[in-house]
Write a protein that holds these residues in place. Structure first.
Motif, PDB file in Angstrom:
ATOM      1  N   LYS A 174       0.810  -1.224   0.000  1.00 51.38           N
ATOM      2  CA  LYS A 174       0.000   0.000   0.000  1.00 51.38           C
ATOM      3  C   LYS A 174       0.840   1.269   0.000  1.00 51.38           C
ATOM      4  CE  LYS A 174      -0.519   0.119   5.060  1.00 51.38           C
ATOM      5  NZ  LYS A 174       0.308   1.332   5.215  1.00 51.38           N
ATOM      6  N   ASP A 175       2.111   1.168   0.374  1.00 52.20           N
ATOM      7  CA  ASP A 175       2.974   2.350   0.443  1.00 52.20           C
ATOM      8  C   ASP A 175       3.843   2.528  -0.802  1.00 52.20           C
ATOM      9  OD1 ASP A 175       2.105   3.052   3.048  1.00 52.20           O
ATOM     10  OD2 ASP A 175       3.447   1.552   3.914  1.00 52.20           O
ATOM     11  N   ILE A 176       3.617   1.716  -1.808  1.00 50.68           N
ATOM     12  CA  ILE A 176       4.446   1.761  -3.016  1.00 50.68           C
ATOM     13  C   ILE A 176       3.574   1.843  -4.262  1.00 50.68           C
ATOM     14  CG2 ILE A 176       5.987   0.354  -4.481  1.00 50.68           C
ATOM     15  CD1 ILE A 176       7.436  -0.543  -2.006  1.00 50.68           C
ATOM     16  N   GLN A 177       4.003   2.660  -5.210  1.00 44.85           N
ATOM     17  CA  GLN A 177       3.379   2.706  -6.529  1.00 44.85           C
ATOM     18  C   GLN A 177       4.457   2.466  -7.583  1.00 44.85           C
ATOM     19  OE1 GLN A 177       0.631   5.854  -7.557  1.00 44.85           O
ATOM     20  NE2 GLN A 177       0.191   6.317  -5.398  1.00 44.85           N
ATOM     21  N   LEU A 178       4.244   1.483  -8.429  1.00 44.56           N
ATOM     22  CA  LEU A 178       5.110   1.240  -9.581  1.00 44.56           C
ATOM     23  C   LEU A 178       4.436   1.857 -10.798  1.00 44.56           C
ATOM     24  CD1 LEU A 178       5.946  -2.532  -8.931  1.00 44.56           C
ATOM     25  CD2 LEU A 178       7.455  -0.589  -8.535  1.00 44.56           C
ATOM     26  N   LEU A 179       5.094   2.853 -11.382  1.00 46.04           N
ATOM     27  CA  LEU A 179       4.489   3.600 -12.479  1.00 46.04           C
ATOM     28  C   LEU A 179       5.130   3.249 -13.819  1.00 46.04           C
ATOM     29  CD1 LEU A 179       4.185   7.175 -10.903  1.00 46.04           C
ATOM     30  CD2 LEU A 179       2.542   5.291 -10.840  1.00 46.04           C
ATOM     31  N   LEU A 180       4.284   3.186 -14.832  1.00 46.04           N
ATOM     32  CA  LEU A 180       4.721   3.017 -16.211  1.00 46.04           C
ATOM     33  C   LEU A 180       4.209   4.187 -17.035  1.00 46.04           C
ATOM     34  CD1 LEU A 180       4.092  -0.767 -16.977  1.00 46.04           C
ATOM     35  CD2 LEU A 180       6.301   0.402 -17.081  1.00 46.04           C
ATOM     36  N   ALA A 181       5.060   4.729 -17.908  1.00 50.71           N
ATOM     37  CA  ALA A 181       4.663   5.804 -18.808  1.00 50.71           C
ATOM     38  C   ALA A 181       4.671   5.282 -20.237  1.00 50.71           C
ATOM     39  CB  ALA A 181       5.604   7.001 -18.670  1.00 50.71           C
ATOM     40  N   TRP A 182       3.633   5.614 -20.972  1.00 51.78           N
ATOM     41  CA  TRP A 182       3.465   5.149 -22.353  1.00 51.78           C
ATOM     42  C   TRP A 182       3.463   6.343 -23.291  1.00 51.78           C
ATOM     43  CZ3 TRP A 182       2.662  -0.248 -22.819  1.00 51.78           C
ATOM     44  CH2 TRP A 182       2.441  -0.913 -21.609  1.00 51.78           C
ATOM     45  N   HIS A 183       4.267   6.248 -24.334  1.00 54.20           N
ATOM     46  CA  HIS A 183       4.377   7.319 -25.327  1.00 54.20           C
ATOM     47  C   HIS A 183       3.835   6.792 -26.652  1.00 54.20           C
ATOM     48  CE1 HIS A 183       5.989  10.908 -27.254  1.00 54.20           C
ATOM     49  NE2 HIS A 183       6.542  10.148 -28.175  1.00 54.20           N
ATOM     50  N   ASN A 184       2.723   7.390 -27.094  1.00 58.32           N
ATOM     51  CA  ASN A 184       2.064   6.920 -28.317  1.00 58.32           C
ATOM     52  C   ASN A 184       1.799   5.416 -28.275  1.00 58.32           C
ATOM     53  OD1 ASN A 184       1.972   9.477 -29.443  1.00 58.32           O
ATOM     54  ND2 ASN A 184       3.904   9.229 -30.547  1.00 58.32           N
ATOM     55  N   GLY A 185       1.394   4.946 -27.094  1.00 55.80           N
ATOM     56  CA  GLY A 185       1.056   3.543 -26.949  1.00 55.80           C
ATOM     57  C   GLY A 185       2.220   2.606 -26.708  1.00 55.80           C
ATOM     58  N   GLN A 186       3.443   3.147 -26.668  1.00 55.03           N
ATOM     59  CA  GLN A 186       4.632   2.332 -26.461  1.00 55.03           C
ATOM     60  C   GLN A 186       5.199   2.572 -25.057  1.00 55.03           C
ATOM     61  OE1 GLN A 186       5.786   0.066 -28.764  1.00 55.03           O
ATOM     62  NE2 GLN A 186       3.944   0.636 -29.905  1.00 55.03           N
ATOM     63  N   PRO A 187       5.597   1.507 -24.350  1.00 54.08           N
ATOM     64  CA  PRO A 187       6.184   1.699 -23.013  1.00 54.08           C
ATOM     65  C   PRO A 187       7.485   2.476 -23.114  1.00 54.08           C
ATOM     66  CG  PRO A 187       6.481  -0.564 -23.764  1.00 54.08           C
ATOM     67  CD  PRO A 187       5.569   0.088 -24.754  1.00 54.08           C
ATOM     68  N   ALA A 188       7.588   3.565 -22.355  1.00 51.14           N
ATOM     69  CA  ALA A 188       8.726   4.465 -22.516  1.00 51.14           C
ATOM     70  C   ALA A 188       9.494   4.746 -21.235  1.00 51.14           C
ATOM     71  CB  ALA A 188       8.247   5.795 -23.114  1.00 51.14           C
ATOM     72  N   ALA A 189       8.846   4.692 -20.068  1.00 54.69           N
ATOM     73  CA  ALA A 189       9.520   5.092 -18.836  1.00 54.69           C
ATOM     74  C   ALA A 189       8.900   4.382 -17.643  1.00 54.69           C
ATOM     75  CB  ALA A 189       9.446   6.609 -18.649  1.00 54.69           C
TER      76      ALA A 189
END
Length: 271
Positions: A174-189
């Motif tokens: 509950k104390d952690i968030q794993l974030l993914l960023a998508w650029h134009n539908g592609q995993p980027a960060a």
């Protein structure tokens, strides 16, 4: 981690940064390497292979620490940061702490890389939102495929292999968030957020090589800042590399202290 003294200057956020960082290492599965009545030496036997001491080295027998460090595998990393009155109740402002650190980490260890601890106070307005960018979408990693992608992005960007078995148990924390960023539908960060009380640590911020130089890191950080604000954070803390420091400064992060990361000097082999 060994401690050395910088004098009497105190700051609550310094302690908060260190507690968040070492707390995350414990979430990663740190174990007690050795201990005595005054302190414990903790070590991550898997990635990220950090070893630190939970007290000022002024208060521990040098022979005890040296024997613990000698037992570490060659791939271990020992972070060293300043200690102030706010980071330990037992600090007496001794100027011998730096000398003690040098005595412990002299012949067999060298500073492999440095980081800069930084912080930013979040605005009281919890409605803070990231600047709109239709090409960048941010979501939380939840599925096994998400976690694999998160690990792949981080491993590529940092040029070391992140252990997926260390990351997987964090998804339901509950104390952690794993974030993914998508650029134009592609995993980027990717990034990891870890909350300790009102402080949120920003860790493992990485952008895939193919997407670097497109302003994604800045926009992703804006999303992260907004997420931290909505998560009822009061402060954000991080440990910046030399490459990442200019971006964090532009985003309003302030410098705190340096962290020197020591690694064992490889033994020379006779040809």
């Amino acid at each position: 981690m060994c401690y050395y003294s910088t004098g009497t200057q105190t700051m609550y956020i310094d302690k908060a940064n260190l507690m968040n960082l070492t707390g995350l290492w414990q979430k990663y599965g740190a174990q007690t390497l050795c201990s005595n009545l005054s302190a414990k030496v903790l070590f991550n036997p898997r990635w990220p292979f950090r070893c630190w001491i939970d007290q000022s080295i002024d208060n521990i027998e040098h022979q005890h620490i040296t024997s613990c460090l000698d037992a570490l595998p060659e791939f271990a990393t020992v972070p060293v940061w300043p200690i102030t009155e706010s980071t330990s109740d037992s600090v007496n402002g001794s100027l011998n702490s730096q000398a003690n650190q040098n005595k412990l980490l002299n012949d067999d260890w060298q500073c492999g890389f440095e980081q800069l601890a930084m912080y930013k106070k979040l605005p009281s307005n919890r409605l803070l939102s990231a600047q709109s960018n239709s090409q960048l979408e941010v979501s939380r990693a939840a599925s096994h495929e998400d976690i694999e992608m998160w690990v792949q992005i981080g491993s590529e960007a940092f040029a070391y292999q992140i252990d997926i078995n260390v990351i997987k148990p964090l998804v339901n924390d509950k104390d952690i968030q794993l974030l993914l960023a998508w650029h134009n539908g592609q995993p980027a960060a990717c990034a990891l957020l870890y909350k300790t009380n009102e402080v949120i640590g920003i860790h493992q911020v990485a952008v895939k090589h193919a997407f670097q130089g497109k302003g994604i890191a800045k926009n992703f950080m804006q999303h992260i800042i907004a997420t931290c604000s909505q998560w009822q954070g009061e402060y954000m803390v991080l440990q910046a590399s030399l490459a990442g420091q200019p971006l964090y400064e532009k985003l309003g992060f302030k410098a705190q202290f340096k962290i020197k990361n020591y690694q064992r000097i490889p033994a020379q082999t006779n040809s």
